[in-house]
Scaffold this active site. Structure first.
Site, PDB file in Angstrom:
ATOM      1  N   HIS A  27      24.207 -55.966-102.209  1.00 51.70           N
ATOM      2  CA  HIS A  27      24.254 -56.761-103.320  1.00 51.70           C
ATOM      3  C   HIS A  27      22.998 -56.191-104.261  1.00 51.70           C
ATOM      4  O   HIS A  27      21.876 -56.432-103.720  1.00 51.70           O
ATOM      5  CB  HIS A  27      24.001 -58.296-102.863  1.00 51.70           C
ATOM      6  CG  HIS A  27      23.660 -59.222-103.990  1.00 51.70           C
ATOM      7  ND1 HIS A  27      22.567 -60.027-104.071  1.00 51.70           N
ATOM      8  CD2 HIS A  27      24.617 -59.791-104.960  1.00 51.70           C
ATOM      9  CE1 HIS A  27      22.779 -61.075-104.961  1.00 51.70           C
ATOM     10  NE2 HIS A  27      24.075 -60.662-105.496  1.00 51.70           N
ATOM     11  N   GLU A  54      26.744 -52.620-105.509  1.00 48.45           N
ATOM     12  CA  GLU A  54      27.216 -53.362-106.494  1.00 48.45           C
ATOM     13  C   GLU A  54      26.464 -52.993-107.944  1.00 48.45           C
ATOM     14  O   GLU A  54      25.271 -52.636-107.735  1.00 48.45           O
ATOM     15  CB  GLU A  54      26.977 -55.033-106.275  1.00 48.45           C
ATOM     16  CG  GLU A  54      27.074 -55.888-107.379  1.00 48.45           C
ATOM     17  CD  GLU A  54      26.702 -57.043-107.233  1.00 48.45           C
ATOM     18  OE1 GLU A  54      27.403 -58.192-107.595  1.00 48.45           O
ATOM     19  OE2 GLU A  54      25.474 -57.446-106.702  1.00 48.45           O
ATOM     20  N   ASP A  56      25.957 -54.852-111.538  1.00 49.84           N
ATOM     21  CA  ASP A  56      26.135 -55.828-112.523  1.00 49.84           C
ATOM     22  C   ASP A  56      26.173 -55.225-114.004  1.00 49.84           C
ATOM     23  O   ASP A  56      25.192 -54.489-114.199  1.00 49.84           O
ATOM     24  CB  ASP A  56      25.349 -57.162-112.416  1.00 49.84           C
ATOM     25  CG  ASP A  56      25.184 -57.824-111.110  1.00 49.84           C
ATOM     26  OD1 ASP A  56      26.307 -58.286-110.952  1.00 49.84           O
ATOM     27  OD2 ASP A  56      24.149 -57.879-110.573  1.00 49.84           O
ATOM     28  N   HIS A  69      21.386 -57.468-113.848  1.00 50.04           N
ATOM     29  CA  HIS A  69      21.993 -58.623-113.390  1.00 50.04           C
ATOM     30  C   HIS A  69      22.442 -59.582-114.276  1.00 50.04           C
ATOM     31  O   HIS A  69      23.299 -60.261-113.968  1.00 50.04           O
ATOM     32  CB  HIS A  69      21.147 -59.399-112.276  1.00 50.04           C
ATOM     33  CG  HIS A  69      21.612 -60.553-111.638  1.00 50.04           C
ATOM     34  ND1 HIS A  69      20.913 -61.821-111.892  1.00 50.04           N
ATOM     35  CD2 HIS A  69      22.470 -60.659-110.884  1.00 50.04           C
ATOM     36  CE1 HIS A  69      21.857 -62.646-111.243  1.00 50.04           C
ATOM     37  NE2 HIS A  69      22.542 -62.108-110.522  1.00 50.04           N
ATOM     38  N   GLU A 160      30.678 -55.599-111.325  1.00 48.72           N
ATOM     39  CA  GLU A 160      30.693 -57.092-111.896  1.00 48.72           C
ATOM     40  C   GLU A 160      30.391 -56.927-113.406  1.00 48.72           C
ATOM     41  O   GLU A 160      29.662 -56.480-113.856  1.00 48.72           O
ATOM     42  CB  GLU A 160      29.820 -57.871-111.144  1.00 48.72           C
ATOM     43  CG  GLU A 160      29.890 -59.471-111.727  1.00 48.72           C
ATOM     44  CD  GLU A 160      28.976 -60.339-111.198  1.00 48.72           C
ATOM     45  OE1 GLU A 160      28.752 -61.505-111.727  1.00 48.72           O
ATOM     46  OE2 GLU A 160      28.339 -60.142-110.171  1.00 48.72           O
TER      47      GLU A 160
END
Length: 332
Positions: A27, A54, A56, A69, A160
């Site tokens: 994460h 990950e 973002d 993020h 993401e």
């Protein structure tokens, strides 16, 4: 380069990949140890054995996908002191209002409280211990692929798309911009490409599948009891009928922890039928986020969290701020 020693150190003892049945998603990198989304955090997660890292992604004013993020810059950078006049009426500084050249002038740190300027995670990396420069999705992909090449591993992307409805209202298409970057790096060439695309908005995931022809893996993320900006009803999408609908265009689901498991006052786990319902329609289930320093209510420990997720609830994968601890639990 300030963090060269750190980058070298985390490569000294890489951990082997987990077995296929369970995978660890880092994460924002190894964010329990280093500032979120910094390249050192990604390097540490890679070395600790994470299967996916990950990213973002938001857009800059000049439509460059940026690893960040959220849509604001002021929670992790010195943008307020460098560009004080660029805040909006709400007092916030938005990445979409700055060019990449301007954003590259900023110094990023561990996340801090806007009012007190104190770190939001006092047990983690100190706020004054290291500053870094924000980077683009393209830069991160090349960095991960470089680590894969030099280590012989094949760590994937967990990308993401942040707030696509917000970007659309601003006149920008973050979904298409991300698709274009992933395509340039070969992740749109095959359904087996080592990449998951995730989003809180199902309309964006449908665009990837239907409009862009994305052949790879897609994952729906859930908020709590809120409704998504695109109207996604998370409570409905957690029902057997909702999951069945999702399964027509996504491959996996990322429910928030309380949808999967809760703990009573005695520290005993209680699971819902979410995982079994998702498995019945062929969806992979990832859950978390596992945080050693921020456990769910009444959960007695991080090992107890892993036990509840994998042994009791039967999830497939975990998203974690501490990749090494999740790897160690799955491969003792």
């Amino acid at each position: 380069m300030k963090h060269l020693g750190l980058l070298l150190a985390v490569f000294l003892a890489p951990t082997p990949l987990l077995a296929d049945e369970h995978q660890v998603f880092a994460h924002r990198g190894a964010s329990g140890y280093l500032p979120e989304h910094s390249l050192p955090a990604k390097a540490m997660a890679h070395a600790q054995g994470a299967d996916f890292l990950e990213q973002d992604v938001v857009l800059t004013q000049d439509n460059v996908p940026l690893v960040l993020h959220d849509i604001h810059l002021d929670g992790i950078t010195d943008v307020a002191s460098r560009f004080p006049e660029r805040k909006r009426k709400d007092g916030r500084y938005y990445a979409i209002d700055f060019t990449l050249k301007e954003i590259k002038q900023l110094q990023a740190t561990q996340r801090f409280n806007l009012k007190t300027r104190d770190t939001v995670a006092p047990e983690r990396f100190p706020i004054n211990g290291y500053t870094y420069q924000l980077h683009t999705l393209d830069e991160e992909i090349r960095f991960i692929q470089g680590m894969n090449f030099s280590t012989g591993r094949d760590v994937g992307l967990f990308t993401e798309i942040k707030n696509p409805s917000f970007h659309q209202a601003e006149g920008h298409d973050v979904a298409k911009a991300v698709f274009d970057v992933l395509s340039r790096h070969g992740y749109a060439d095959s359904k087996d490409a080592n990449c998951w695309v995730q989003c809180f908005e199902q309309t964006t995931l449908k665009r990837f599948r239907e409009e862009f022809g994305w052949p790879g893996r897609l994952m729906m993320i859930y908020y709590g009891n809120k409704t998504g900006a695109d109207g996604s009803n998370y409570d409905y999408l957690a029902t057997p009928d909702g999951l069945k609908e999702l399964a027509t265009f996504v491959d996996g689901v990322f429910p928030n922890l309380p949808r999967v498991v809760t703990w009573d006052e005695k520290g005993q786990p209680h699971v819902s039928n979410f995982t079994s319902a998702a498995h019945q329609v062929g969806l992979r289930v990832i859950s978390g986020v596992a945080r050693r320093d921020n456990l769910p209510k009444n959960c007695p420990s991080l090992p107890a969290l892993h036990e509840a997720l994998f042994t009791v609830a039967g999830v497939d994968d975990i998203c974690t701020d501490f990749p090494d601890l999740s790897v160690q639990w799955l491969r003792p």
